[in-house]
Design a protein around this motif. Structure first.
Motif, short mmCIF file in Angstrom:
data_model
loop_
_atom_site.label_atom_id
_atom_site.label_comp_id
_atom_site.label_asym_id
_atom_site.label_seq_id
_atom_site.Cartn_x
_atom_site.Cartn_y
_atom_site.Cartn_z
N ASP A 33 0.97 -14.04 10.23
CA ASP A 33 0.04 -13.06 10.34
C ASP A 33 0.36 -11.69 9.76
OD1 ASP A 33 -1.57 -14.40 12.23
OD2 ASP A 33 -0.60 -13.70 14.09
N LYS A 34 1.65 -11.38 9.22
CA LYS A 34 1.71 -10.38 8.65
C LYS A 34 1.27 -10.49 7.19
CE LYS A 34 6.46 -9.18 11.20
NZ LYS A 34 7.87 -9.62 10.86
N LEU A 35 1.51 -11.57 6.67
CA LEU A 35 0.64 -11.97 5.32
C LEU A 35 -0.85 -11.65 5.42
CD1 LEU A 35 2.86 -14.69 3.65
CD2 LEU A 35 2.78 -12.49 3.03
N ALA A 36 -1.54 -12.27 6.72
CA ALA A 36 -2.65 -11.89 6.76
C ALA A 36 -3.18 -10.52 6.81
CB ALA A 36 -2.98 -12.56 8.08
N ALA A 37 -2.52 -9.45 7.44
CA ALA A 37 -2.59 -8.02 7.64
C ALA A 37 -2.61 -7.53 6.01
CB ALA A 37 -1.69 -7.33 8.52
N GLU A 38 -1.93 -8.00 5.29
CA GLU A 38 -1.71 -7.72 3.92
C GLU A 38 -2.77 -7.86 3.10
OE1 GLU A 38 2.07 -8.55 1.94
OE2 GLU A 38 3.37 -7.82 3.66
N ARG A 39 -3.24 -9.32 3.30
CA ARG A 39 -4.46 -9.71 2.73
C ARG A 39 -5.60 -8.80 2.89
NH1 ARG A 39 -2.62 -14.69 4.09
NH2 ARG A 39 -4.30 -15.06 5.76
N ALA A 40 -5.75 -8.55 4.45
CA ALA A 40 -6.79 -7.69 5.08
C ALA A 40 -7.02 -6.67 4.25
CB ALA A 40 -6.91 -7.68 6.51
N LEU A 41 -5.79 -5.86 3.83
CA LEU A 41 -5.88 -4.69 3.45
C LEU A 41 -6.45 -4.64 1.99
CD1 LEU A 41 -2.78 -3.04 5.07
CD2 LEU A 41 -4.99 -2.09 5.47
N ALA A 42 -5.75 -5.62 1.46
CA ALA A 42 -6.31 -5.98 -0.13
C ALA A 42 -7.80 -6.09 -0.34
CB ALA A 42 -5.43 -7.21 -0.64
N PHE A 43 -8.23 -7.14 0.65
CA PHE A 43 -9.71 -7.27 0.34
C PHE A 43 -10.52 -6.07 0.96
CE2 PHE A 43 -8.33 -11.59 -0.13
CZ PHE A 43 -9.47 -12.13 -0.66
N GLN A 44 -10.14 -5.36 1.69
CA GLN A 44 -10.75 -3.90 2.07
C GLN A 44 -10.51 -2.80 1.14
OE1 GLN A 44 -12.27 -4.03 5.47
NE2 GLN A 44 -13.32 -2.07 4.60
N ILE A 45 -9.24 -2.51 0.74
CA ILE A 45 -8.94 -1.35 -0.01
C ILE A 45 -8.70 -1.62 -1.41
CG2 ILE A 45 -7.26 0.45 -0.10
CD1 ILE A 45 -6.85 0.49 3.03
N ALA A 46 -7.56 -2.58 -1.66
CA ALA A 46 -7.18 -2.61 -3.08
C ALA A 46 -8.14 -3.41 -3.95
CB ALA A 46 -5.78 -3.54 -2.91
N TRP A 47 -9.01 -3.97 -3.30
CA TRP A 47 -10.31 -4.71 -4.04
C TRP A 47 -10.82 -3.86 -4.90
CZ3 TRP A 47 -15.24 -7.02 -1.10
CH2 TRP A 47 -15.86 -7.82 -1.80
N PHE A 48 -11.22 -2.55 -4.46
CA PHE A 48 -11.75 -1.44 -5.17
C PHE A 48 -10.68 -0.48 -6.04
CE2 PHE A 48 -14.82 -2.63 -2.49
CZ PHE A 48 -16.25 -2.63 -3.00
N LEU A 49 -9.53 -0.28 -5.49
CA LEU A 49 -8.68 0.70 -6.10
C LEU A 49 -7.74 -0.03 -7.01
CD1 LEU A 49 -7.72 2.86 -2.87
CD2 LEU A 49 -9.35 3.28 -5.04
N ASP A 50 -7.31 -1.18 -6.71
CA ASP A 50 -6.24 -1.90 -7.84
C ASP A 50 -7.11 -1.71 -9.30
OD1 ASP A 50 -4.48 -2.23 -5.86
OD2 ASP A 50 -4.15 -4.36 -6.51
N PRO A 51 -8.09 -2.26 -9.21
CA PRO A 51 -8.72 -2.15 -10.94
C PRO A 51 -8.78 -0.85 -11.55
CG PRO A 51 -10.10 -3.39 -9.33
CD PRO A 51 -9.01 -2.87 -8.35
N ILE A 52 -9.12 0.12 -10.48
CA ILE A 52 -9.09 1.64 -11.29
C ILE A 52 -7.60 2.07 -11.56
CG2 ILE A 52 -9.77 3.92 -10.48
CD1 ILE A 52 -11.89 2.82 -8.86
N MET A 53 -6.89 1.82 -10.61
CA MET A 53 -5.33 2.17 -10.93
C MET A 53 -4.34 1.40 -11.66
SD MET A 53 -5.36 5.01 -9.16
CE MET A 53 -4.17 5.71 -9.10
N TYR A 54 -4.81 -0.11 -11.66
CA TYR A 54 -3.86 -0.87 -12.32
C TYR A 54 -4.61 -1.79 -13.51
CZ TYR A 54 -0.69 0.76 -8.68
OH TYR A 54 0.18 1.60 -7.76
N GLY A 55 -6.05 -1.76 -13.35
CA GLY A 55 -6.68 -2.49 -14.36
C GLY A 55 -7.07 -3.91 -14.06
N ASP A 56 -6.78 -4.20 -12.93
CA ASP A 56 -7.23 -5.81 -12.47
C ASP A 56 -7.33 -5.79 -11.06
OD1 ASP A 56 -7.76 -8.19 -12.52
OD2 ASP A 56 -5.74 -8.88 -13.33
N TYR A 57 -7.92 -6.82 -10.35
CA TYR A 57 -8.07 -7.11 -9.04
C TYR A 57 -6.67 -7.50 -8.46
CZ TYR A 57 -12.99 -6.80 -9.82
OH TYR A 57 -14.12 -6.33 -10.29
N PRO A 58 -6.27 -7.27 -7.29
CA PRO A 58 -5.01 -7.32 -6.53
C PRO A 58 -4.63 -9.05 -6.63
CG PRO A 58 -6.74 -6.91 -4.85
CD PRO A 58 -7.29 -6.74 -6.20
N PRO A 59 -3.62 -9.12 -6.64
CA PRO A 59 -2.91 -10.45 -6.65
C PRO A 59 -3.13 -11.25 -5.56
CG PRO A 59 -1.13 -8.82 -6.37
CD PRO A 59 -2.36 -7.99 -6.73
#
Length: 320
Positions: free
Chosen positions: A81-107
């Motif tokens: 469930d801890k990993l699930a919470a991290e995935r949820a944040l990635a699919f909600q926030i990092a999905w848009f911000l990782d490409p802008i800040m790091y050039g690719d979608y989150p791992p």
């Protein structure tokens, strides 16, 4: 929100989705959201490039992007469930911000979506290297995240393909008080934790809280003006925001949602977020208790800050 509801669930126009997520006349829930997001990110990169090269030096402004950012807590203390919470944040926030800040979608997304994620070209990455000047955060609430990758779930698609089931309840107890938006629970710590997540993941890029507010059902003006729950909401959330700033978060501003009651997505005029009550027939505006409280809060805050600056300057010139 637009990508998810319009191209995954299909509940917003143009109402694209596919089975087993929904029953739409067109769409592919497992392909179109990623194409739409890719276009959003590339549109951002193009706008930033134009602003950087043509306008920023002359105007002295900042350019950024705003994300819808609820926080997710693990439903249980298990590693899954801890990993699930991290995935949820990635699919909600990092999905848009990782490409802008790091050039690719989150791992976390590459692991699940794989080759269905669009690829950024060398030209795309060059545009993306302009990044942004600030990150805008729309933050209202939190929910629990339950793992669906290694555990059975009643619905595997409550947060896209993140393999996370999202719920506001744990052991029969809600994560926070309810509001007129069914999935917006009152969880003040969510604002602090979201800001700290963005701070830590994106090197403390300057942040603005671009939306934060309390939803009430539409009611007669006599009932709506005494919005004590909204006042308490702001008190607790602003306190949580100060906690994040004391921990070093570079938060440059805070915007209440909203100054006025407004037309709220598919809920129309049935939900009110405003500090000011709006009579939708006459458009007359009347300050609610929250407007009066917020004005007083800002006045006192500015007065205290001015007093501290005056004291500091006075002490600078005090003879030893």
């Amino acid at each position: 929100m637009f990508v998810y509801y319009a191209y995954f669930e299909g509940t917003y126009p143009p109402a694209h989705c596919s089975n087993p997520v929904g029953n739409c006349s067109a769409g592919d829930s497992f392909l179109e959201p990623y194409i739409a997001t890719h276009n959003v990110v590339l549109s951002h990169a193009t706008a930033v490039e134009i602003y950087r090269t043509k306008y920023q030096a002359k105007q002295g402004g900042m350019i950024g992007i705003v994300i819808s950012a609820p926080y997710y807590e693990p439903l249980t203390n298990t590693p899954a469930d801890k990993l699930a919470a991290e995935r949820a944040l990635a699919f909600q926030i990092a999905w848009f911000l990782d490409p802008i800040m790091y050039g690719d979608y989150p791992p976390e997304m590459h692991e699940i979506i794989g080759s269905r994620l669009p690829v950024f070209t060398a030209e795309d990455r060059k545009k993306l290297s302009n990044k942004l000047d600030f990150i805008g955060i729309n933050q209202y609430t939190a929910a629990y995240a339950k793992d669906c990758m290694f555990s059975p779930c009643t619905s595997a698609y409550s947060l896209g393909e993140s393999m996370v089931y999202v719920t506001g309840e744990r052991n029969g107890i809600l994560i926070g008080d309810t509001t007129a938006v069914s999935y917006f629970y009152v969880v003040p710590s969510a604002l602090e934790k979201t800001v700290m997540y963005v701070k830590d993941r994106y090197n403390n890029t300057p942040m603005f809280i671009t939306e934060n507010g309390y939803a009430q059902s539409s009611a007669p003006i006599s009932d709506s003006l005494n919005d004590t729950k909204r006042v308490e909401y702001f008190k607790s959330y602003l306190s949580a925001l100060v906690n994040a700033m004391r921990k070093g978060a570079d938060v440059r501003g805070y915007f209440v949602w909203s100054l006025l009651d407004n037309f709220e997505w598919l809920d129309g005029y049935t939900i009110r977020f405003g500090l000011y009550y709006v009579d939708f027939d006459t458009l007359e505006r009347t300050p609610k208790q929250s407007a009066k409280w917020y004005k007083s809060f800002l006045t006192e805050t500015n007065s205290t800050a001015a007093s501290k600056r005056h004291k500091y300057r006075r002490n600078m010139f005090t003879p030893l």
